[in-house]
Design an enzyme around this catalytic site. Sequence first.
Site, PDB file in Angstrom:
ATOM      1  N   ASP A  31       0.817  -1.214   0.000  1.00 30.60           N
ATOM      2  CA  ASP A  31       0.000   0.000   0.000  1.00 30.60           C
ATOM      3  C   ASP A  31       0.853   1.269   0.000  1.00 30.60           C
ATOM      4  O   ASP A  31       1.509   1.579   0.996  1.00 30.60           O
ATOM      5  CB  ASP A  31      -0.907  -0.039   1.238  1.00 30.60           C
ATOM      6  CG  ASP A  31      -1.772   1.187   1.384  1.00 30.60           C
ATOM      7  OD1 ASP A  31      -2.006   1.876   0.376  1.00 30.60           O
ATOM      8  OD2 ASP A  31      -2.225   1.457   2.514  1.00 30.60           O
ATOM      9  N   ASP A  49      -2.188   5.979  -5.311  1.00 32.89           N
ATOM     10  CA  ASP A  49      -2.386   5.108  -4.159  1.00 32.89           C
ATOM     11  C   ASP A  49      -2.789   3.693  -4.565  1.00 32.89           C
ATOM     12  O   ASP A  49      -3.896   3.457  -5.032  1.00 32.89           O
ATOM     13  CB  ASP A  49      -3.468   5.737  -3.275  1.00 32.89           C
ATOM     14  CG  ASP A  49      -3.651   5.019  -1.949  1.00 32.89           C
ATOM     15  OD1 ASP A  49      -2.952   4.014  -1.709  1.00 32.89           O
ATOM     16  OD2 ASP A  49      -4.488   5.471  -1.157  1.00 32.89           O
TER      17      ASP A  49
END
Length: 388
Positions: free
Chosen positions: A92, A275
């Site tokens: 992430d 992201d």
Amino acid sequence: MKWFGVLGLVTLSECLVTIPLVKIKSLRENLREKDMLKEYLEKYPFRLTHKLLHKHADSGVAFEPMRNYLDIAYMGIISVGTPPQEFQVIFDTGSADLWVPSIYCSSPACSNHNTFNPLRSSTFVASGQPIKLIYGTGKMSGFVGYDTIKISSLVDRNQAFGLSVEEPDKILELATFDGILGLSYPSLSVKGVTPVFDNLWNQGLLSQKLFAFYLSRKGKKGSVVMFGGVDPSYYTGELHWVPVSKPLYWQISMDSISINGKVIACDGGCQAIVDTGTSLLLGPQDAVLNIQEIIQARRSTSGEYFIDCDAVNTLPDILFTIDGIGYPVPANAYIQKDAALGICFSSFEGNEDISNNSEEWILGDVFLRLYFTVFDRENDRIGLATAV
């Protein structure tokens, strides 16, 4: 530019370490199938401002809205300890800490996931430092430990990570993944904790201070995250470099969002976070509502925006212009289909907390599946090229 320019990226590609990522069923799909999505969306609205503006309240607390992981679709395998204990984690770029469930966790979310047993690891060292990650729906609390983390052939020794003791979040119970491996800047991590990527670099395990993502559009397999180099076979053309505007998240300046030459959002410029921990395209509520109207998406009782599946053949590309370069997102990318239910929905999602005067966006996997992305920590920049 440092010695490893574009040519360096190519010639040193043989030094990179590649980790396969597997596409999984998202939490949204699980909630939709269990008829729990409407309740969840109403109870836990996403707050983008938390993600953009968060500062640590104290040394052991970090805020990460779990709403961010509602649509996550890719995970990879790491191991922790000696001998190794395997976990499926999200790589992430929107967070900085590593955590996995532990045997000390009695929450339902831990009972159906892999849990780490420090008593079975000869290299584990407890720190006594508490850790708490506060999400939009609850919290993950536990403590920090140190151990050996193996990511493919990379052996990261003495790595700090969180061991959960409490995971009261219902979403974590439904999640396919076990934990999170954050790849954002150290300034976002819990105070005193060195993130995985920085520890790898500090130990001399990477030839270049960068990593890259290729997210395949061709089914469950083929996606990868690579550390220490770039494999040019995953993209076509040249990498276009965009400076990071705020080295906290992987945040950049975006020029505009347009359709057929007409600006429909981000007029005059805005900020965007790239992201991998988000699947959709997230932005201010008013701007997203305008886009939903343009593409004729209809709001359902669950709060999602559904669209005629045949529209994928007629709707235009939506152009994201970044640093003067246009990155088209076609209808077959911003319209997603739930194969199990045979319905299609818009990949745009609005956030009520952001006004149009401070416009911020998150470019998630919908965008990243189209564009191979390099995250260059040495030069604080992001490289984008058309994915193969």
